[in-house]
Design an enzyme around this catalytic site. Structure first.
Site, PDB file in Angstrom:
ATOM      1  N   ARG A  24       0.822  -1.216   0.000  1.00 27.25           N
ATOM      2  CA  ARG A  24       0.000   0.000   0.000  1.00 27.25           C
ATOM      3  C   ARG A  24       0.858   1.269   0.000  1.00 27.25           C
ATOM      4  O   ARG A  24       0.585   2.238   0.697  1.00 27.25           O
ATOM      5  CB  ARG A  24      -0.990  -0.020   1.166  1.00 27.25           C
ATOM      6  CG  ARG A  24      -2.128  -1.010   0.918  1.00 27.25           C
ATOM      7  CD  ARG A  24      -3.245  -0.861   1.919  1.00 27.25           C
ATOM      8  NE  ARG A  24      -2.771  -1.167   3.265  1.00 27.25           N
ATOM      9  CZ  ARG A  24      -3.326  -0.743   4.380  1.00 27.25           C
ATOM     10  NH1 ARG A  24      -4.403   0.024   4.315  1.00 27.25           N
ATOM     11  NH2 ARG A  24      -2.857  -1.075   5.543  1.00 27.25           N
ATOM     12  N   ILE A 446     -27.990   4.514  16.604  1.00 23.74           N
ATOM     13  CA  ILE A 446     -27.940   3.434  15.612  1.00 23.74           C
ATOM     14  C   ILE A 446     -27.011   2.298  16.042  1.00 23.74           C
ATOM     15  O   ILE A 446     -27.023   1.225  15.451  1.00 23.74           O
ATOM     16  CB  ILE A 446     -27.547   4.006  14.235  1.00 23.74           C
ATOM     17  CG1 ILE A 446     -28.469   5.163  13.860  1.00 23.74           C
ATOM     18  CG2 ILE A 446     -27.590   2.957  13.146  1.00 23.74           C
ATOM     19  CD1 ILE A 446     -29.954   4.830  13.905  1.00 23.74           C
ATOM     20  N   SER A 448     -23.208   2.272  17.112  1.00 23.51           N
ATOM     21  CA  SER A 448     -21.829   2.528  17.517  1.00 23.51           C
ATOM     22  C   SER A 448     -21.691   3.903  18.141  1.00 23.51           C
ATOM     23  O   SER A 448     -22.402   4.842  17.775  1.00 23.51           O
ATOM     24  CB  SER A 448     -20.901   2.412  16.309  1.00 23.51           C
ATOM     25  OG  SER A 448     -21.290   3.310  15.303  1.00 23.51           O
ATOM     26  N   GLU A 620     -27.744  -1.318  -2.034  1.00 26.39           N
ATOM     27  CA  GLU A 620     -26.595  -1.235  -2.934  1.00 26.39           C
ATOM     28  C   GLU A 620     -26.310  -2.534  -3.682  1.00 26.39           C
ATOM     29  O   GLU A 620     -25.625  -2.522  -4.685  1.00 26.39           O
ATOM     30  CB  GLU A 620     -25.356  -0.773  -2.184  1.00 26.39           C
ATOM     31  CG  GLU A 620     -24.843  -1.790  -1.185  1.00 26.39           C
ATOM     32  CD  GLU A 620     -23.693  -1.246  -0.361  1.00 26.39           C
ATOM     33  OE1 GLU A 620     -23.837  -0.139   0.173  1.00 26.39           O
ATOM     34  OE2 GLU A 620     -22.661  -1.910  -0.261  1.00 26.39           O
ATOM     35  N   HIS A 709     -22.473  12.298   9.062  1.00 25.82           N
ATOM     36  CA  HIS A 709     -21.339  12.315   8.147  1.00 25.82           C
ATOM     37  C   HIS A 709     -20.560  13.618   8.224  1.00 25.82           C
ATOM     38  O   HIS A 709     -19.627  13.831   7.476  1.00 25.82           O
ATOM     39  CB  HIS A 709     -21.814  12.042   6.717  1.00 25.82           C
ATOM     40  CG  HIS A 709     -22.405  10.666   6.585  1.00 25.82           C
ATOM     41  ND1 HIS A 709     -23.766  10.456   6.467  1.00 25.82           N
ATOM     42  CD2 HIS A 709     -21.837   9.455   6.611  1.00 25.82           C
ATOM     43  CE1 HIS A 709     -23.995   9.153   6.416  1.00 25.82           C
ATOM     44  NE2 HIS A 709     -22.835   8.525   6.500  1.00 25.82           N
ATOM     45  N   CYS A 741     -27.075   7.502  11.340  1.00 17.74           N
ATOM     46  CA  CYS A 741     -26.265   6.278  11.271  1.00 17.74           C
ATOM     47  C   CYS A 741     -25.459   6.182  12.564  1.00 17.74           C
ATOM     48  O   CYS A 741     -25.623   7.000  13.475  1.00 17.74           O
ATOM     49  CB  CYS A 741     -25.360   6.341  10.039  1.00 17.74           C
ATOM     50  SG  CYS A 741     -24.507   4.780   9.681  1.00 17.74           S
TER      51      CYS A 741
HETATM   52  N1  GLN Z   1     -24.911  -0.471  13.959  1.00 20.89           N
HETATM   53  C1  GLN Z   1     -23.972   0.069  13.032  1.00 20.89           C
HETATM   54  C2  GLN Z   1     -23.314   1.305  13.650  1.00 20.89           C
HETATM   55  O1  GLN Z   1     -23.959   1.999  14.338  1.00 20.89           O
HETATM   56  C3  GLN Z   1     -24.607   0.437  11.723  1.00 20.89           C
HETATM   57  C4  GLN Z   1     -23.594   0.965  10.737  1.00 20.89           C
HETATM   58  C5  GLN Z   1     -24.119   1.192   9.339  1.00 20.89           C
HETATM   59  O2  GLN Z   1     -25.272   1.289   9.084  1.00 20.89           O
HETATM   60  N2  GLN Z   1     -23.259   1.320   8.385  1.00 20.89           N
HETATM   61  O3  GLN Z   1     -22.171   1.570  13.432  1.00 20.89           O
HETATM   62 ZN    ZN Z   2     -25.998   3.458   8.788  1.00 15.15          ZN
END
Ligand code: GLN
Ligand code: ZN
Length: 772
Positions: A24, A446, A448, A620, A709, A741
């Site tokens: 890499r 969500i 994490s 996706e 994000h 997320c």
């Molecule tokens: N449970 C995961 C988190 O919270 C979901 C991550 C995702 O949707 N990409 O990180």
């Molecule tokens: Zn997510």
């Protein structure tokens, strides 16, 4: 088999090669440059060296024609944007002042200027930067990168073929620039773009290119007659040029369908066609259009997206059939080898008897050369390779690693009832309300929480032996304790343990499931300098022991509020792994689902009342062709329901997806029959809530009110406004409050502030509801 007499010897070629280097090096050089530790010249020199190494390697392996211009410092679509001069207004000064710095600014943004949007390259896990075009776009040719790289390869004495993103695909991948009406169709710019391609072709011709490769993968998607006409016009016009190399129009990832007759008739000298997976249908289609008389056909018979050794005998048979259909047949991978890791030889931890089932870029190159040799000289010239290949395939087919009779029997015994909850949603909702006692507009996250430097450090310490497992687990338990007490203090209703033990949401499970293989160096470019190591689904999947229960149970022991169990769903497990080619995807999904179903069972037994099964990849992996989608969605939704179907009525099943375009899969989302779904929505101002409402989505939903994000902290007023918008689409007793997320990429300060604001916004809106 013998080759057809006087036909030209088949050539071996590839469309593109991994860019990163053995260790890499490219990632390190680019990131060093970003940090000011590597000079621009140092970066350029490293890149030139890597390109030279790749070409030398390809030539030594026996590849007759090497690609050039496929190399990229970040992304080949961004390179095309530079090549056609479509630099967005907001980046123009920076690019003029410092082309390299400006290039990365377009890719990554700066403090003040937003980057180009990034999205997935067809149905791969590679991301490209979306061209931004408008009625005012002026194209100008900048062939410098292409010409330089072509000259580099030619100076090594190699036959080299520049690879370009084709003009039709470039426009079809573009979107209206900011400020341009959303209904602007970039394809209307074709007549302005073609002269620029003509200039580039002329430059490459002058620099010594005999052939040029124009990648048009967008033509394997369902295309309107107008789009097909545009393709016909593009190649008619480019074909009419005199100062140009011969053109090889390359397509991959699926069948060409209606685009095949268009390309077959076009005045181009060659087509590169995929004959793997769903694209195998190209074989009959090619015969049906009467072949490609007078043209060169490059046959993609070695799958460029999976990591399995090719069935050489089968590929030779395909090639033999193709010999009758074109003037000349050459051999290649189905697509650029960008999508596979570099070399199996680096995998010291994988048993040699398994390693020989695998083919990464180097091994695929060797397969292509072997096939070209076999095609030219007859099978007698590749006897040893064929024997070794047959033995490897046979050992895989017969190996107990690939086939577990108990797993097969269990999967075969699945009934329709297994894939359904015991009670319909209305009854479940009542049971869950009684069981959980949640307030109106329940708040949650969500899964994490920030993956801090300390957490990553603890994992590194464990790997390096600086701490033992007990020390590591103690560290994780402490983190869980902190995350739980933060959530209680903040006033969230349904808590999570924060996923501190997970390196990655797929790898974490893959490491614990039998039938999965991890690689040590199997890096594949995801975007820019970000590389991932997808695990390999090698055999039937089973779960030797619970995977998440002790962490969730520990978290639950620390609080009276419900803690959500957190699992990665079967579709996402497949989407972010290398999948089997010896079992239908749906069968693998079913095996993974059954393993996860046992985990749900164990979580319930340990006292968990809420379980979330994440399926961010559901959208996706949707097949490129609409005709294939129903079958995909059938097994995908069945796998989800099989994962969750055994849960008790009072156990609340959540799912989560983060993808902006849910519109075309709302029915599938409904078919999952999850009690609660959380979705990305903050950036699109709750658009998804309206999509769900329009569909008549009958269950609970949490459109995100916090865009994770970005490090930006949403104010309480802003979150409250989003909630009020959400309430217009989803009734209060079915609306949840959550971020878009997981928070793993965020820092603690913004996470704290944002969640506090969300909870405060929720209280405000609850009060408004109570008083109205
Ligand atoms: N449970 C995961 C988190 O919270 C979901 C991550 C995702 O949707 N990409 O990180
Ligand atoms: Zn997510």
């Amino acid at each position: 088999m013998t080759s057809k007499s006087a036909a030209a010897a088949a050539r071996a070629t590839v469309y593109g090669y991994p860019r990163q280097g053995q260790n890499r090096e490219l990632k390190k050089a680019i990131e060093g440059y970003w940090k000011g530790r590597v000079t621009p010249d140092g970066l350029l020199a490293t890149a030139a060296e890597l390109r030279r190494d790749n070409w030398r390697h390809l030539a030594e392996a026996g590849v007759d024609e090497v690609p050039t211009g496929d190399f990229s410092y970040y992304d080949h679509v961004l390179d095309t944007t530079v090549m056609v001069g479509a630099i967005p207004e907001r980046h123009r000064d920076a690019v003029t002042a410092d082309p390299l710095g400006g290039y990365f600014a377009m890719a990554r943004g700066t403090q003040d200027v937003a980057p180009l949007e990034m999205t997935k390259w067809f149905d791969t896990n590679y991301h490209y930067l979306v061209p931004e075009l408008g009625p005012g776009t002026v194209f100008t040719a900048d062939s410098a990168k292409q010409v330089t790289e072509l000259r580099e390869a030619l100076s090594l004495g190699l036959a080299a073929r520049p690879a370009l993103v084709g003009p039709v695909t470039y426009l079809l991948l573009a979107k209206p620039a900011p400020g341009v009406p959303g209904d602007f169709d970039p394809l209307t710019l074709l007549d302005r773009l073609l002269p620029v391609y003509a200039d580039v072709l002329a430059d490459l011709y002058a620099a010594g290119a005999e052939w040029v490769q124009l990648d048009e993968p967008a033509l394997v998607q369902d295309r309107t007659p107008a789009e097909l006409n545009a393709a016909a016009r593009a190649y008619r016009d480019l074909g009419a040029l005199t100062d140009r190399p011969k053109m090889l129009v390359a397509s991959y990832f699926d069948r060409l369908g209606d685009a095949l007759p268009v390309l077959a008739k076009a005045p181009v000298e060659g087509l590169a066609v995929d004959f793997t997976g769903p694209a195998a249908a190209n074989l009959d289609a090619l015969a049906a259009v009467g072949g490609l008389p007078g043209k060169r056909l490059v046959a993609g018979v070695v799958n460029g997206r999976n990591i399995w050794a090719n069935d050489l005998t089968k590929s030779l048979a395909t090639l033999g059939t193709l010999l009758g259909l074109a003037d000349r047949v050459d051999v290649s991978a189905s697509c650029s080898l960008l999508h596979v890791p570099l070399d199996t030889a680096a995998e010291r931890d994988i048993a040699p008897q398994i390693l020989r089932w695998l083919a990464f870029a180097r091994q695929k190159t060797a397969e292509i050369v072997t096939l070209a040799t076999g095609l030219s000289l007859g099978t007698g010239a590749i006897t040893a390779e064929l024997a070794a290949n047959r033995a490897a395939l046979a050992s895989r087919a017969e190996s107990p690693v690939t086939r577990d009779p108990a797993v097969r029997a269990r999967a075969a015994a699945v009934t329709e009832a297994d894939a359904h909850r015991s009670q319909p949603y209305p009854q479940r909702a009542t049971a869950q309300r009684a069981h959980l006692g949640l307030p109106l507009l329940p708040t949650t996250t969500i899964g994490s929480f920030p993956q801090t430097a300390e957490l990553r450090g603890a994992r590194a310490d464990l790997r390096a032996g600086r701490i033992d497992t007990a020390g590591y687990e103690e560290r994780i338990r402490t983190e869980i304790q902190d995350v739980i007490s933060f959530q209680e203090r903040t006033g969230l209703d349904v808590l999570v343990h924060g996923e501190p033990e997970r390196n990655d949401m797929v790898q974490y499970f893959a490491e614990q499931l039998t039938g999965y293989l991890a690689t040590r160096h199997g890096w594949v470019q995801s975007y820019g300098t970000r590389y991932v190591r997808p695990p390999i689904l090698v055999g039937d999947i089973s779960r030797p022991e619970p995977m998440t229960v002790r962490w969730t149970a520990h978290a639950q022991s620390l609080t009276d509020r419900p803690v959500k169990g957190m699992l990665t769903g079967p579709v996402t497990m497949l989407a972010w792994s290398f999948v089997r080619d010896d079992l239908p995807l749906g069968d693998t999904a079913r095996q993974v689902a059954l393993a996860l179903r046992d985990e749900v069972d164990d979580l319930e037994a340990a006292g968990t009342s809420v379980v979330q099964v994440d399926e961010p990849a559901l959208r996706e992996t949707l097949p490129l062709r609409a005709a294939d989608r129903a079958a995909y969605l059938a097994w995908a939704t069945e796998a989800f329901r099989l994962t969750t179907g055994g849960a008790r009525a009072e156990t609340q099943i959540h799912t989560h997806m983060c993808y902006a375009e849910f519109g075309d899969i709302v029915q599938a989302i409904d078919d999952l029959d999850a009690d609660v779904i959380s979705l990305e929505a903050a950036r699109s101002h709750m658009q998804v809530a309206h999509e769900l409402a329009t569909h008549g989505y009958p269950r609970e939903a949490g459109p995100g009110v916090y865009d994770i994000h970005s490090p930006r902290v949403p104010s309480a007023e802003e979150a409250a406004d989003l909630l009020r918008t959400g309430l217009k689409a989803i009734p209060a007793d079915r609306l949840w409050v959550n971020p878009d997320c997981g928070l793993k990429t965020r820092g603690w300060p913004e996470t704290r502030a944002s969640l506090e604001n969300i909870v405060s916004a929720t209280r405000t809106v609850r009060n408004e509801l109570a008083s109205s």
